[in-house]
Design a protein around this motif. Sequence first.
Motif, PDB file in Angstrom:
ATOM      1  N   ALA A   1      -1.492   4.295   5.949  1.00  0.00           N
ATOM      2  CA  ALA A   1      -1.525   4.734   4.545  1.00  0.00           C
ATOM      3  C   ALA A   1      -2.323   3.781   3.675  1.00  0.00           C
ATOM      4  O   ALA A   1      -2.870   4.173   2.652  1.00  0.00           O
TER       5      ALA A   1
ATOM      6  N   LYS B   1      -7.623   7.825  -1.330  1.00  0.00           N
ATOM      7  CA  LYS B   1      -6.682   8.022  -2.443  1.00  0.00           C
ATOM      8  C   LYS B   1      -7.369   7.764  -3.778  1.00  0.00           C
ATOM      9  O   LYS B   1      -8.428   7.103  -3.829  1.00  0.00           O
TER      10      LYS B   1
ATOM     11  N   VAL C   1       1.303   6.952  -6.272  1.00  0.00           N
ATOM     12  CA  VAL C   1       1.543   5.506  -6.094  1.00  0.00           C
ATOM     13  C   VAL C   1       0.334   4.729  -6.596  1.00  0.00           C
ATOM     14  O   VAL C   1      -0.815   5.085  -6.274  1.00  0.00           O
TER      15      VAL C   1
ATOM     16  N   PHE D   1       1.267   1.344  -1.059  1.00  0.00           N
ATOM     17  CA  PHE D   1       1.565   2.402  -0.076  1.00  0.00           C
ATOM     18  C   PHE D   1       2.289   1.803   1.133  1.00  0.00           C
ATOM     19  O   PHE D   1       3.295   2.338   1.602  1.00  0.00           O
ATOM     20  N   THR D   2       1.743   0.718   1.653  1.00  0.00           N
ATOM     21  CA  THR D   2       2.341   0.094   2.839  1.00  0.00           C
ATOM     22  C   THR D   2       3.776  -0.348   2.555  1.00  0.00           C
ATOM     23  O   THR D   2       4.685  -0.118   3.360  1.00  0.00           O
TER      24      THR D   2
ATOM     25  N   ALA E   1       6.162   2.671   2.149  1.00  0.00           N
ATOM     26  CA  ALA E   1       6.333   3.355   3.440  1.00  0.00           C
ATOM     27  C   ALA E   1       7.414   2.647   4.249  1.00  0.00           C
ATOM     28  O   ALA E   1       8.302   3.282   4.829  1.00  0.00           O
TER      29      ALA E   1
ATOM     30  N   LEU F   1       9.341   6.130   4.473  1.00  0.00           N
ATOM     31  CA  LEU F   1       8.730   7.421   4.140  1.00  0.00           C
ATOM     32  C   LEU F   1       8.039   8.012   5.366  1.00  0.00           C
ATOM     33  O   LEU F   1       7.377   7.299   6.130  1.00  0.00           O
TER      34      LEU F   1
ATOM     35  N   PRO G   1       5.240  10.101   7.489  1.00  0.00           N
ATOM     36  CA  PRO G   1       3.779  10.200   7.321  1.00  0.00           C
ATOM     37  C   PRO G   1       3.381  11.340   6.396  1.00  0.00           C
ATOM     38  O   PRO G   1       2.455  11.190   5.592  1.00  0.00           O
TER      39      PRO G   1
ATOM     40  N   LEU H   1       3.549  10.300   2.804  1.00  0.00           N
ATOM     41  CA  LEU H   1       2.440   9.429   2.398  1.00  0.00           C
ATOM     42  C   LEU H   1       1.179  10.248   2.125  1.00  0.00           C
ATOM     43  O   LEU H   1       0.436   9.976   1.175  1.00  0.00           O
TER      44      LEU H   1
ATOM     45  N   LEU I   1       1.595  11.875  -1.191  1.00  0.00           N
ATOM     46  CA  LEU I   1       1.306  10.939  -2.292  1.00  0.00           C
ATOM     47  C   LEU I   1      -0.200  10.812  -2.519  1.00  0.00           C
ATOM     48  O   LEU I   1      -0.672  10.771  -3.663  1.00  0.00           O
TER      49      LEU I   1
ATOM     50  N   ALA J   1      -1.291   7.787   9.020  1.00  0.00           N
ATOM     51  CA  ALA J   1      -0.256   7.354   8.072  1.00  0.00           C
ATOM     52  C   ALA J   1       0.994   6.873   8.798  1.00  0.00           C
ATOM     53  O   ALA J   1       1.821   6.173   8.244  1.00  0.00           O
TER      54      ALA J   1
ATOM     55  N   VAL K   1       1.492   2.642   9.592  1.00  0.00           N
ATOM     56  CA  VAL K   1       1.567   1.556   8.590  1.00  0.00           C
ATOM     57  C   VAL K   1       2.361   0.375   9.100  1.00  0.00           C
ATOM     58  O   VAL K   1       3.260   0.542   9.893  1.00  0.00           O
TER      59      VAL K   1
END
Length: 338
Positions: A5, A10, A272, A288-289, A292, A297, A299, A302, A305, A335, A338
């Motif tokens: 992620a 993003k 995020v 994100f990391t 997660a 969370l 995949p 993520l 998001l 994802a 992570v």
Amino acid sequence: MPPGAFALPKAELHLHIEGTLEPELIFALAERNRLTLPYPSVDALRRAYEFTDLQSFLDLYYAAMNVLRTERDFAELAEAYFVRAREQGVVHAEIFFDPQAHTARGVAFETVIDGLWSAVRESERRFGISSKLIMCFLRDRSAESAMATLDQALPYGERIVGVGLDSAELGHPPSKFARVFERALAEGWKTVAHAGEEGPPAYVWEALDLLKVSRVDHGVRSLEDPALVARLRDERIPLTVCPLSNVKLRVFEDLRRHTLGTMLDEGLVATVNSDDPAYFGGYVGDNFTAVAEALDLAPSALVTLARNSFEASFVDTATRERYLALLDAAQPERAAQV
Ligand code: ADE
Ligand code: ZN
């Protein structure tokens, strides 16, 4: 290249460019501008990054940006951000800047915007990262000061996609700026506002009803009000959530207690973001990391998001489609790593 992620394509939608001022750059700019800092070293400065609430952070944030003086300083600040952003999967950024924090200490509006704008163009050329500028008003200053800032920005209208509201939230409700935002909307700018970071859900309602915001910045306290949650969900109003910021500023005592997962479960358009990454321990990929891991969370969450970040952005339809296709092509199974 870091996996997962962290590197997923993003958009970053909640990023204060002054909050990307790393301690090393503070020292370099102080030297170039012949200023003396009240800290003996980079490490000593970094050790001061222990905050008890939003205000304790803002005190340091405004003091540190005093080293930004010239167009070149602002350009280098933003160029350094884009280098980091690229490493963390950012393909599009909507960047806040705080003109009043600079004009109040004698730096011209033009100096700020020309420096930032040169970096915006350079990042598109060098990295293919698109970006937009959002001018924030400091809510702990007067509405008259915000209106005067709006006037100063008018000649640069094409460089600015929207206006926002930041700084100390408690005691400074969105309603204080209703007329300023009405004027910004009439000028064709989008509106966003920090609300529900430390302030109550009532401030989020005001941001929606009076400032007509397209997105709510933070908005985490919205979950305290079920009717507000329903409104945000039904109208698909995005929330630009900043998990590491929330922990550093003690909105949540621990990342494992963060309600980002609940927001997604409630069907909210959560994104995020990093807020002030030089101060809060990480850029957007790091955020994100961290979520997660802390919130375990899936995949698919993520990827949602990342998808939300493009849906919530102010890009045109063709660009949004292009970015969503880029995300689809980025092997969602990454994802999981992570
Ligand atoms: N200015 C910079 N970061 C901020 C934050 N997290 N909240 C309000 N104003 C800010
Ligand atoms: Zn912010």
